[in-house]
Design a protein around this motif. Sequence first.
Motif, mmCIF file in Angstrom:
data_model
loop_
_atom_site.group_PDB
_atom_site.id
_atom_site.type_symbol
_atom_site.label_atom_id
_atom_site.label_comp_id
_atom_site.label_asym_id
_atom_site.label_seq_id
_atom_site.Cartn_x
_atom_site.Cartn_y
_atom_site.Cartn_z
ATOM 1 N N GLY A 1 0.550 -1.311 0.109
ATOM 2 C CA GLY A 1 0.141 -0.167 0.380
ATOM 3 C C GLY A 1 0.899 1.660 0.149
ATOM 4 N N LEU A 2 2.375 1.242 -0.628
ATOM 5 C CA LEU A 2 3.074 2.630 -0.350
ATOM 6 C C LEU A 2 2.270 3.072 -1.113
ATOM 7 C CD1 LEU A 2 6.601 0.616 -0.720
ATOM 8 C CD2 LEU A 2 5.377 1.812 1.592
ATOM 9 N N VAL A 3 2.326 5.480 -1.166
ATOM 10 C CA VAL A 3 2.397 5.919 -1.454
ATOM 11 C C VAL A 3 3.147 6.674 -2.183
ATOM 12 C CG1 VAL A 3 -0.038 5.731 -0.595
ATOM 13 C CG2 VAL A 3 1.776 7.393 0.541
ATOM 14 N N LEU B 1 1.723 3.634 -6.020
ATOM 15 C CA LEU B 1 2.524 4.502 -6.675
ATOM 16 C C LEU B 1 2.036 5.240 -7.888
ATOM 17 C CD1 LEU B 1 5.860 2.749 -5.527
ATOM 18 C CD2 LEU B 1 5.167 4.136 -4.569
ATOM 19 N N CYS B 2 2.235 7.005 -7.502
ATOM 20 C CA CYS B 2 2.148 7.376 -9.133
ATOM 21 C C CYS B 2 3.029 8.245 -9.309
ATOM 22 C CB CYS B 2 1.363 8.324 -8.558
ATOM 23 S SG CYS B 2 1.409 9.596 -7.723
ATOM 24 N N ASN B 3 3.801 8.785 -10.684
ATOM 25 C CA ASN B 3 4.821 9.550 -10.717
ATOM 26 C C ASN B 3 5.577 10.097 -9.842
ATOM 27 O OD1 ASN B 3 3.416 8.536 -13.939
ATOM 28 N ND2 ASN B 3 5.313 8.473 -14.005
ATOM 29 N N GLU B 4 4.482 10.837 -9.453
ATOM 30 C CA GLU B 4 5.319 11.839 -8.334
ATOM 31 C C GLU B 4 5.410 11.152 -6.936
ATOM 32 O OE1 GLU B 4 2.421 12.200 -9.733
ATOM 33 O OE2 GLU B 4 2.998 13.014 -11.206
ATOM 34 N N SER B 5 5.046 9.717 -7.009
ATOM 35 C CA SER B 5 5.542 9.233 -5.893
ATOM 36 C C SER B 5 7.167 8.450 -5.366
ATOM 37 C CB SER B 5 5.210 7.811 -5.353
ATOM 38 O OG SER B 5 3.405 7.980 -5.294
ATOM 39 N N LEU B 6 7.675 8.889 -6.979
ATOM 40 C CA LEU B 6 8.811 8.277 -7.245
ATOM 41 C C LEU B 6 10.323 8.875 -7.021
ATOM 42 C CD1 LEU B 6 8.446 6.255 -10.296
ATOM 43 C CD2 LEU B 6 7.983 5.018 -8.390
ATOM 44 N N PRO B 7 10.905 8.548 -6.757
ATOM 45 C CA PRO B 7 12.409 9.692 -6.195
ATOM 46 C C PRO B 7 12.432 10.730 -7.168
ATOM 47 C CG PRO B 7 12.913 7.574 -5.497
ATOM 48 C CD PRO B 7 11.560 7.649 -6.140
ATOM 49 N N LYS B 8 12.818 11.962 -7.096
ATOM 50 C CA LYS B 8 12.981 13.050 -8.571
ATOM 51 C C LYS B 8 13.860 12.619 -9.146
ATOM 52 C CE LYS B 8 9.450 15.333 -7.412
ATOM 53 N NZ LYS B 8 8.717 14.795 -6.415
ATOM 54 N N SER B 9 14.808 11.972 -8.856
ATOM 55 C CA SER B 9 16.495 11.207 -9.354
ATOM 56 C C SER B 9 16.774 10.144 -9.100
ATOM 57 C CB SER B 9 17.128 12.554 -9.395
ATOM 58 O OG SER B 9 18.716 12.773 -9.962
ATOM 59 N N PHE B 10 17.528 8.961 -10.016
ATOM 60 C CA PHE B 10 18.026 7.822 -9.682
ATOM 61 C C PHE B 10 19.585 8.180 -9.750
ATOM 62 C CE2 PHE B 10 13.370 5.939 -10.691
ATOM 63 C CZ PHE B 10 13.728 5.706 -9.166
ATOM 64 N N ASP B 11 20.081 9.065 -9.598
ATOM 65 C CA ASP B 11 21.347 9.556 -9.962
ATOM 66 C C ASP B 11 21.977 9.116 -8.310
ATOM 67 O OD1 ASP B 11 21.889 10.660 -11.781
ATOM 68 O OD2 ASP B 11 21.184 12.767 -10.661
ATOM 69 N N SER B 12 21.354 8.778 -6.947
ATOM 70 C CA SER B 12 21.653 7.683 -6.120
ATOM 71 C C SER B 12 21.554 6.771 -5.663
ATOM 72 C CB SER B 12 20.659 9.100 -4.326
ATOM 73 O OG SER B 12 19.806 8.762 -4.433
ATOM 74 N N PHE B 13 21.752 6.207 -6.867
ATOM 75 C CA PHE B 13 20.646 4.691 -7.134
ATOM 76 C C PHE B 13 21.764 3.697 -8.310
ATOM 77 C CE2 PHE B 13 17.309 6.054 -5.800
ATOM 78 C CZ PHE B 13 17.178 5.094 -4.307
ATOM 79 N N PRO B 14 23.347 4.459 -7.808
ATOM 80 C CA PRO B 14 24.408 3.726 -9.064
ATOM 81 C C PRO B 14 25.026 2.462 -8.883
ATOM 82 C CG PRO B 14 25.139 4.629 -7.269
ATOM 83 C CD PRO B 14 24.102 4.869 -6.805
ATOM 84 N N LEU C 1 21.907 -0.581 -8.274
ATOM 85 C CA LEU C 1 20.740 -0.667 -9.133
ATOM 86 C C LEU C 1 20.524 -1.809 -10.490
ATOM 87 C CD1 LEU C 1 18.524 -1.232 -7.379
ATOM 88 C CD2 LEU C 1 17.242 1.053 -8.724
ATOM 89 N N ARG C 2 20.450 -2.667 -10.173
ATOM 90 C CA ARG C 2 20.614 -3.600 -11.345
ATOM 91 C C ARG C 2 18.788 -4.062 -11.674
ATOM 92 N NH1 ARG C 2 24.079 -1.206 -12.133
ATOM 93 N NH2 ARG C 2 26.408 -2.177 -11.979
ATOM 94 N N GLU C 3 17.849 -4.091 -10.539
ATOM 95 C CA GLU C 3 16.895 -4.345 -11.351
ATOM 96 C C GLU C 3 15.345 -3.963 -10.295
ATOM 97 O OE1 GLU C 3 13.696 -8.207 -10.087
ATOM 98 O OE2 GLU C 3 15.120 -8.388 -8.814
ATOM 99 N N LEU C 4 14.893 -3.065 -11.411
ATOM 100 C CA LEU C 4 13.528 -2.430 -10.368
ATOM 101 C C LEU C 4 12.363 -2.800 -10.908
ATOM 102 C CD1 LEU C 4 13.079 0.246 -9.578
ATOM 103 C CD2 LEU C 4 13.359 1.609 -11.469
ATOM 104 N N ASN C 5 11.625 -3.180 -10.079
ATOM 105 C CA ASN C 5 10.168 -3.893 -10.712
ATOM 106 C C ASN C 5 9.094 -2.632 -9.625
ATOM 107 O OD1 ASN C 5 7.853 -5.064 -10.628
ATOM 108 N ND2 ASN C 5 9.063 -7.579 -9.947
ATOM 109 N N LEU C 6 8.542 -1.521 -10.243
ATOM 110 C CA LEU C 6 7.295 -1.010 -10.647
ATOM 111 C C LEU C 6 5.910 -1.164 -11.208
ATOM 112 C CD1 LEU C 6 8.955 2.220 -10.867
ATOM 113 C CD2 LEU C 6 8.384 1.286 -8.691
ATOM 114 N N SER C 7 5.506 -2.347 -10.958
ATOM 115 C CA SER C 7 4.658 -3.316 -11.960
ATOM 116 C C SER C 7 2.808 -2.763 -10.996
ATOM 117 C CB SER C 7 4.622 -5.049 -12.249
ATOM 118 O OG SER C 7 5.903 -4.581 -13.432
ATOM 119 N N GLY C 8 2.359 -2.863 -11.786
ATOM 120 C CA GLY C 8 1.040 -2.975 -11.034
ATOM 121 C C GLY C 8 1.128 -1.467 -10.453
#
Length: 349
Positions: A75-77, A98-111, A113-120
């Motif tokens: 149930g994360l927002v 999660l909506c687009n505004e719910s995500l970090p504004k930048s992923f620069d701090s995730f160098p 990261l190899r897998e990202l799952n935002l399905s559903g």
Amino acid sequence: MENYTSDSSDSDNTIKTLDFSYLSLDSNVVDEHLNAVKNPDNVETILLHQNRLIYTPASVTRFTNLNVLDVSNCGLVELPDLLGDCPLTSLIAKNNSLCNESLPKSFDSFPTLRELNLSGNRLNDFPEQVLELTGLRYLYLGGNTITRITQDIWKLQRLQILSMGGNRLTEVPSTLGQLITLQALILCDNMLESLPRSIANLKNLKSLLLHKNRLKTLPTEIITLSCLTELSLRDNPLVVRFVSDMTLDPPSLLELAARVIKINDIQYDETDLPRNLNEYLNSGHCCVNPKCKGVFFNNRIEHIKFVDFCGKYRVPLLQYLCSSKCIDLRSNEDKIDRNGIMMQKVLLG
């Protein structure tokens, strides 16, 4: 996989996985458990799926060697920027709010990261900040309401899996064909009517799932994808046209002459012919019809033969034959399937 409970003990020294999944815990309780861990530097995986987390506990940042974080079905927002303080290689946050505004504004701090799952989730646009993850291998964005794939998708040059099924895509950008390391492309359950010819550039593609779309045609270049082992087309209006559009170019005089030599078993060696002709003759392929002794080189018939597959699907096998007359394979389908001789499976449903 080890389970971790709220009980603290000396075994904390060896725990690498904290599993709080399926406990319906709220954010405050999870925060207390995470703060109680005595040796956070040892922990590499935290599983929090199927809880009641309105937010991701800030105590996650205590785990300075955390590689995998699963916060699915919670149930994360929001996904906070603070997650970038952990050296994550896998972030799984599917089936949340999660909506687009719910995500970090930048992923620069995730160098890392190899897998990202935002399905559903509730994404209605392709998250452009994901393009900063140049080392990303697996990207799952299915089950959202995304209407377009960004033209800049080519920036994810190491991507091996792109899953965007169950969205509202109406087209695929030609730049997707630049993802030459891609092995699986999932675009099923969208509103696609066509694909760009650049799809044929995905030479490492093994699985292409296109079922439940509005496809009326496929680029004929798709046949050149030699690694493709799964092409799912069911619930599309294109199948009859796809088969009928496969045209035959007549064999060259060189091929016809080479066939005569091979079929009649005429002997030759390196002293009889120029090197290039020797190599050409040695590159011949036998027709897959065991009743036929035919041979082909550059030219072949590409034939679709419909067979039953496990009683569930109708599966045409793409068979390479030496002649258009060589299509009676009904008694030998099982043998061909076992040997895996130059075929592609197309799932039609």
